[in-house]
Design an enzyme around this catalytic site. Structure first.
Site, PDB file in Angstrom:
ATOM      1  N   ASP A  50     -49.512  67.988-111.815  1.00  0.00           N
ATOM      2  CA  ASP A  50     -49.073  68.805-110.679  1.00  0.00           C
ATOM      3  C   ASP A  50     -50.089  68.723-109.547  1.00  0.00           C
ATOM      4  OD1 ASP A  50     -47.287  71.394-109.816  1.00  0.00           O
ATOM      5  OD2 ASP A  50     -49.377  71.660-109.241  1.00  0.00           O
ATOM      6  N   LYS A  80     -45.855  68.913-103.492  1.00  0.00           N
ATOM      7  CA  LYS A  80     -45.304  70.044-102.744  1.00  0.00           C
ATOM      8  C   LYS A  80     -45.408  69.818-101.241  1.00  0.00           C
ATOM      9  CE  LYS A  80     -47.411  72.876-106.377  1.00  0.00           C
ATOM     10  NZ  LYS A  80     -48.517  71.970-106.777  1.00  0.00           N
TER      11      LYS A  80
END
Length: 285
Positions: A50, A80
């Site tokens: 992540d 993101k």
């Protein structure tokens, strides 16, 4: 969520399997530090990495994946879009920029990092287009409360598949977890260890002794038993390996409830409804 071993996963609403234990790389320095951390994790059996544009280490993440002993298709990669890039066209560009840095042909999960109050629905529409085009396997959000999630659901298109939020024994947000569960949204924890702020907690010390584990392992196991995907971050091999040593024991229902009762609604980061003021004070745009 059926907890088996480090290779286990949660099934997202679109049928994609998302490994329920991953490595977070927030604050891992771009370059050799993040490359090493990811290699340690993959060698230990992790299959979920992540990152985020805001972490400024996507190039290192991409290099680590390219040079790993594990095939790309066996690694679940998430990044993101930052709140300053959530206008429709800006989101499309931000995605392309991230993919160029990562050096990937497709992304496993793309997330709205913080929901810009004026633009996050634009970002979502852009992400839907990327998802429909097959460039992303799953799309979701971070730091969204029920009203943010409902606004996206009300658009009538693709609902978020993941909501990554601050989650630890001091911030359980059970109502939010329930809302996510009821709407087919997988909850995911950032800062699961509260940045080390729980390591002196008497109950967690007691449970660590009871189960012959350390406090981090107790918390990570609690996350999983709560049905929450977790991504503890570290750059140290021994810590990365230790954080994954949570599959040879199970917390009793009573002990899960005891940990739940530690909830004080205490955040280490911003509240999703006030994050812009929070970051403005830090000089972050």
């Amino acid at each position: 969520m059926n907890i088996t071993d480090i290779s286990g996963s949660a099934l997202l609403s679109n049928g994609v399997k998302m490994p329920y234990l991953g490595l977070g790389v927030y604050k891992a320095e771009d370059g050799q530090e993040v490359v090493n951390a990811i290699h340690y994790a993959l060698d230990a059996g992790y299959r979920h990495i992540d990152t985020a544009a805001y972490y400024y280490n996507e190039e290192g993440v991409g290099k680590a994946i390219k040079t790993a002993s594990v095939a790309r298709e066996d690694i679940f990669v998430a990044t993101k879009v930052w709140f300053s890039q959530q206008k429709y066209e800006d989101t499309l560009k931000a995605f392309d920029d991230s993919m160029q840095k990562l050096g990937l042909e497709y992304l496993d999960l793309y997330l709205i990092h913080w929901p810009h109050p004026e633009h996050y629905l634009e970002a979502w529409k852009a992400m839907e287009e990327l998802y429909k085009a097959g460039r992303i396997r799953a799309i979701g959000v971070c730091n969204c409360m029920q009203h943010h999630l409902q606004s996206i659901i009300d658009l009538g298109g693709t609902a978020p598949m993941v909501n990554q939020v601050e989650f630890h024994p001091s911030l359980v947000q059970q109502d939010l977890l329930n809302f996510c569960s009821q709407n087919g949204i997988q909850a995911e924890a950032w800062s699961p260890l509260k940045r080390g702020g729980l390591f002196d907690n008497p109950l967690l010390k007691e449970l660590a002794e009871k189960y012959s584990k350390n406090i981090a392992q107790i918390i990570i196991r609690w996350d999983l038993q709560k049905g929450v995907i977790t991504i503890p971050k570290s750059t140290k091999n021994e810590r990365i390996v230790s954080n994954a040593d949570v599959f040879d024991f199970q917390l009793s229902d009573e002990d899960v409830k005891k940990i739940d009762a530690l909830d004080t609604n205490d955040r280490t980061g911003a509240h999703p409804d006030h994050f812009m003021e929070y970051f403005a004070k830090k000089g972050v745009k």
